[in-house]
Design a protein around this motif. Structure first.
Motif, PDB file in Angstrom:
ATOM      1  N   THR A 381       0.832  -1.197   0.000  1.00 20.00           N
ATOM      2  CA  THR A 381       0.000   0.000   0.000  1.00 20.00           C
ATOM      3  C   THR A 381       0.872   1.254   0.000  1.00 20.00           C
ATOM      4  O   THR A 381       0.570   2.239  -0.695  1.00 20.00           O
ATOM      5  CB  THR A 381      -0.935   0.010   1.223  1.00 20.00           C
ATOM      6  OG1 THR A 381      -1.734  -1.168   1.209  1.00 20.00           O
ATOM      7  CG2 THR A 381      -1.847   1.217   1.210  1.00 20.00           C
ATOM      8  N   CYS A 382       1.957   1.205   0.750  1.00 18.81           N
ATOM      9  CA  CYS A 382       2.903   2.328   0.758  1.00 18.81           C
ATOM     10  C   CYS A 382       3.584   2.486  -0.602  1.00 18.81           C
ATOM     11  O   CYS A 382       3.810   3.604  -1.084  1.00 18.81           O
ATOM     12  CB  CYS A 382       3.948   2.130   1.848  1.00 18.81           C
ATOM     13  SG  CYS A 382       3.301   2.204   3.527  1.00 18.81           S
ATOM     14  N   VAL A 383       3.932   1.367  -1.223  1.00 19.73           N
ATOM     15  CA  VAL A 383       4.555   1.408  -2.551  1.00 19.73           C
ATOM     16  C   VAL A 383       3.596   2.040  -3.561  1.00 19.73           C
ATOM     17  O   VAL A 383       3.996   2.879  -4.385  1.00 19.73           O
ATOM     18  CB  VAL A 383       4.949  -0.018  -3.004  1.00 19.73           C
ATOM     19  CG1 VAL A 383       5.355  -0.028  -4.472  1.00 19.73           C
ATOM     20  CG2 VAL A 383       6.089  -0.546  -2.146  1.00 19.73           C
ATOM     21  N   GLU A 384       2.330   1.659  -3.508  1.00 17.48           N
ATOM     22  CA  GLU A 384       1.346   2.241  -4.416  1.00 17.48           C
ATOM     23  C   GLU A 384       1.240   3.755  -4.218  1.00 17.48           C
ATOM     24  O   GLU A 384       1.117   4.516  -5.190  1.00 17.48           O
ATOM     25  CB  GLU A 384      -0.020   1.591  -4.188  1.00 17.48           C
ATOM     26  CG  GLU A 384      -0.139   0.187  -4.748  1.00 17.48           C
ATOM     27  CD  GLU A 384      -1.540  -0.378  -4.592  1.00 17.48           C
ATOM     28  OE1 GLU A 384      -2.269   0.087  -3.690  1.00 17.48           O
ATOM     29  OE2 GLU A 384      -1.908  -1.267  -5.368  1.00 17.48           O
ATOM     30  N   SER A 385       1.285   4.203  -2.965  1.00 19.89           N
ATOM     31  CA  SER A 385       1.212   5.648  -2.688  1.00 19.89           C
ATOM     32  C   SER A 385       2.421   6.376  -3.265  1.00 19.89           C
ATOM     33  O   SER A 385       2.291   7.487  -3.791  1.00 19.89           O
ATOM     34  CB  SER A 385       1.120   5.882  -1.184  1.00 19.89           C
ATOM     35  OG  SER A 385      -0.080   5.353  -0.668  1.00 19.89           O
ATOM     36  N   CYS A 386       3.586   5.742  -3.167  1.00 24.85           N
ATOM     37  CA  CYS A 386       4.792   6.348  -3.747  1.00 24.85           C
ATOM     38  C   CYS A 386       4.678   6.449  -5.259  1.00 24.85           C
ATOM     39  O   CYS A 386       5.082   7.463  -5.869  1.00 24.85           O
ATOM     40  CB  CYS A 386       6.021   5.526  -3.370  1.00 24.85           C
ATOM     41  SG  CYS A 386       6.472   5.605  -1.632  1.00 24.85           S
ATOM     42  N   LEU A 387       4.135   5.423  -5.895  1.00 21.39           N
ATOM     43  CA  LEU A 387       3.979   5.447  -7.354  1.00 21.39           C
ATOM     44  C   LEU A 387       3.005   6.536  -7.777  1.00 21.39           C
ATOM     45  O   LEU A 387       3.215   7.225  -8.790  1.00 21.39           O
ATOM     46  CB  LEU A 387       3.485   4.081  -7.841  1.00 21.39           C
ATOM     47  CG  LEU A 387       4.453   2.912  -7.650  1.00 21.39           C
ATOM     48  CD1 LEU A 387       3.814   1.604  -8.096  1.00 21.39           C
ATOM     49  CD2 LEU A 387       5.754   3.144  -8.415  1.00 21.39           C
ATOM     50  N   LYS A 388       1.948   6.736  -6.983  1.00 17.40           N
ATOM     51  CA  LYS A 388       0.999   7.805  -7.288  1.00 17.40           C
ATOM     52  C   LYS A 388       1.638   9.172  -7.085  1.00 17.40           C
ATOM     53  O   LYS A 388       1.384  10.116  -7.850  1.00 17.40           O
ATOM     54  CB  LYS A 388      -0.240   7.661  -6.406  1.00 17.40           C
ATOM     55  CG  LYS A 388      -1.130   6.496  -6.784  1.00 17.40           C
ATOM     56  CD  LYS A 388      -2.364   6.432  -5.890  1.00 17.40           C
ATOM     57  CE  LYS A 388      -3.244   5.244  -6.262  1.00 17.40           C
ATOM     58  NZ  LYS A 388      -4.448   5.141  -5.393  1.00 17.40           N
ATOM     59  N   ALA A 389       2.467   9.287  -6.036  1.00 13.08           N
ATOM     60  CA  ALA A 389       3.146  10.556  -5.778  1.00 13.08           C
ATOM     61  C   ALA A 389       4.115  10.916  -6.899  1.00 13.08           C
ATOM     62  O   ALA A 389       4.361  12.102  -7.163  1.00 13.08           O
ATOM     63  CB  ALA A 389       3.891  10.486  -4.446  1.00 13.08           C
TER      64      ALA A 389
END
Length: 594
Positions: A381-389
């Protein structure tokens, strides 16, 4: 904005939050998606709001755990001799006794056996089932217990950390080879896994009483060291919530309603005052040798084991805490009341303690297997947030997530199939023995079936026909083998002779080969004085049944760990797992001719 407008705005926000919860819990998944798209797409990502409902999760998990109950191997001889055998003794009056059940040492609790014996006894009484069906009925019950506790845990994860973390946790656990293996094992560590799922699920849902009680049940009834998993609950209740009275009251209540009955029942069975949980702690921590005399493993053991059972999910779980801390500013996970670091604390404390112990066994990680799924869900979930950022296309993020789920699931299924195909032979051989026994139902003769080096793969007396008795013949194993329990009703209290807690060989356990009517063996191609190739002794033995067994020494490491179609059949070496029958002697033949 006027007072009426502000009031209406506040009411709309409250209604939106209630509606979102209502959609997720009460309506079918397709209705949830449509409703979210219509009412919440302006403020929320649709994917962040949707997760499978509890009924769907329960059905999916039940299907997987029922398969585990049917197809799982018994991977640990401790499961057979310390749990299935004494359970068989309580139910049917025969079974093997290990030194842990000697009244001198009294490390194991009979209460743990009795809670499994009761449903098995009722099942056998009502349906008049044979022992094999009782075995699989109990396994089904274990799978059902796992399904129920996993579903409750999932509900707590969704409530505390949101649908995205919940659905990832669910998928990671559903297809995990580790969960497949542990979910239907008859072991205290598996029971502690059930209790951990319930206690942490209750904690996430704010039910502190259930969280404390199930942690106590896990520590007192199954495995004292499993109490470590309650550290997060203790920190939250005592330090963050400052609810000392509730914590202390329910700790005392747990002792009274859980530990005291255990002491009373075990003292009755052992014939003296016994506190089995305390005996386990004293033996493992305060004795001169502890469990290390049963073998030690390198520091890499759990890392290799974790990858085999969880593949990509395992390293994702290991790095959850640093990932959460690094991405803290992005606020990738919507936690309600429990800090992410605190939710991860039980996992890391367990790793710190058990990964550093010289004596390592796969089952020691069972209680934290679900936490690896949760931790991996945090990480991704954190990785997905980084990709969105980073403004990467949303489709790319979705494809990466789907690739992770599919690849880890396929690898896990490959692991499960490989373990079944490679190592299920012992159960197949004893099922064949039962078939032969049923065919000769009118035969009143008692037969001895013997095992030498394969003693530790014995699937338990539940697979032993009623007219047969298991004997051990000498092999290269020089440790202590179990012995049959003395007859009921006082067999649990009598002091068994020739027992030690040092794993020293007891030669009184061995039978003479001439007393064996049947023999189970693995044809490795290697022979010693104590381990001859019995199938080559054609004047004495004939092979009446054989099944392929994976030869670890002659197979590539990757292909013996995972099943890969064509490659596994081509490059893996199989050796016969055989059931031998003694040939009639020449003297007996002459007597028959006369």
């Amino acid at each position: 904005m006027g007072p009426k407008a502000r009031t209406k705005s506040v009411q709309n926000r409250k209604l939106s939050g209630k509606s979102e919860h209502l959609f997720r819990e009460k309506l079918p998944d397709r209705v949830v998606v449509k409703a979210i798209q219509k009412g919440f797409s302006a403020n929320h990502d649709v994917q962040d709001l949707w997760s499978p409902n509890v009924q769907t999760v329960f059905k999916a998990l039940a299907s997987a755990r029922l398969c585990a109950a049917v197809w799982n191997n018994i991977t640990d001889c401790d499961e057979t001799y310390n749990y299935w055998e004494p359970l068989h003794y309580l139910l049917f009056g025969s079974g093997f006794q290990t030194w842990e059940y000697s009244p001198v040492y009294a490390l194991r609790s009979y209460v743990f056996l009795l809670i499994h014996a009761l449903p098995a006894w009722i099942y056998g009484l009502v349906l008049h089932s044979n022992q094999v069906l009782v075995f699989y009925f109990l396994r089904w019950l274990l799978g059902f217990a796992s399904t129920t506790s996993e579903t409750y845990f999932y509900k707590g994860v969704v409530q505390q950390f949101g649908p995205k973390v919940g659905r990832l946790t669910f998928v990671f656990l559903l297809f995990s080879a580790g969960m497949f293996q542990s979910s239907s094992a008859f072991l205290p560590s598996t029971f502690s896994m059930y209790m951990s799922l319930l206690s942490i699920g209750a904690w996430f849902q704010g039910n502190y009483i259930l969280a404390i009680l199930t942690t106590a049940i896990s520590a007192f009834l199954s495995w004292p060291f499993a109490g470590i998993i309650g550290i997060g609950i203790a920190v939250d209740v005592l330090i963050l919530k400052k609810r000392w009275r509730l914590f202390i009251n329910w700790c005392v209540i747990s002792i009274l309603i859980v530990l005291v009955p255990i002491i009373l029942v075990d003292s009755y069975f052992y014939g003296r005052l016994v506190v089995a949980p305390m005996n386990i702690v004293v033996y493992n921590i305060f004795s001169n040798h502890g469990p290390d005399l049963y073998g030690t493993s390198p520091w890499t053991f759990y890392f290799l084991n974790g990858f085999l059972n969880f593949n990509f999910i395992f390293p994702l779980g290991l790095v959850a805490l640093p990932t959460v801390l690094i991405t803290k500013k992005l606020k990738p996970i919507r936690n309600q009341s429990i800090p992410l670091w605190l939710a991860l604390l039980p996992l890391y404390v367990w790793i710190l303690i058990f990964f550093t112990q010289p004596h390592k066994e796969e089952r020691f990680l069972y209680p934290i297997y679900p936490l690896f799924g949760l931790a991996a869900a945090f990480t991704w979930t954190c990785v997905e947030s980084c990709l969105k950022a980073l403004k990467l296309p949303e489709k790319l993020t979705q494809y990466l997530t789907l690739s992770l789920i599919l690849s880890s699931s396929v690898i896990s299924v490959s692991r499960i199939i490989g373990q079944y195909r490679g190592y299920h032979a012992p159960m197949d051989v004893f099922l064949e023995l039962n078939r032969l026994s049923w065919e000769s139902e009118g035969d009143s003769m008692q037969y001895n079936i013997c095992m030498g080096k394969e003693w530790y793969r014995y699937p338990s007396s539940f697979f032993l026909p009623n007219n047969m008795k298991l004997l051990f013949v000498a092999s290269e194993f020089r440790g202590q083998l179990p012995r049959p329990f003395d007859p009921l009703p006082n067999g649990t209290r009598s002091l068994p002779p020739y027992m030690n807690d040092l794993n020293k060989e007891e030669t009184t356990r061995y039978a003479m080969l001439k007393d064996c009517h049947y023999l189970v063996d693995l044809e490795t191609g290697l022979a010693t004085e104590r381990e001859p190739q019995y199938s080559q002794m054609t004047s004495e033995w004939e092979t009446i049944f054989q099944v392929d067994f994976l030869d670890n020494a002659g197979s590539p490491q990757l292909l013996r760990a995972f099943y890969i179609p064509w490659f596994s059949e081509t490059y893996c070496k199989k050796i016969p797992y055989v059931l031998l029958k003694r040939k009639p002697s020449s003297n007996n033949k002459k007597k028959r001719q006369r």
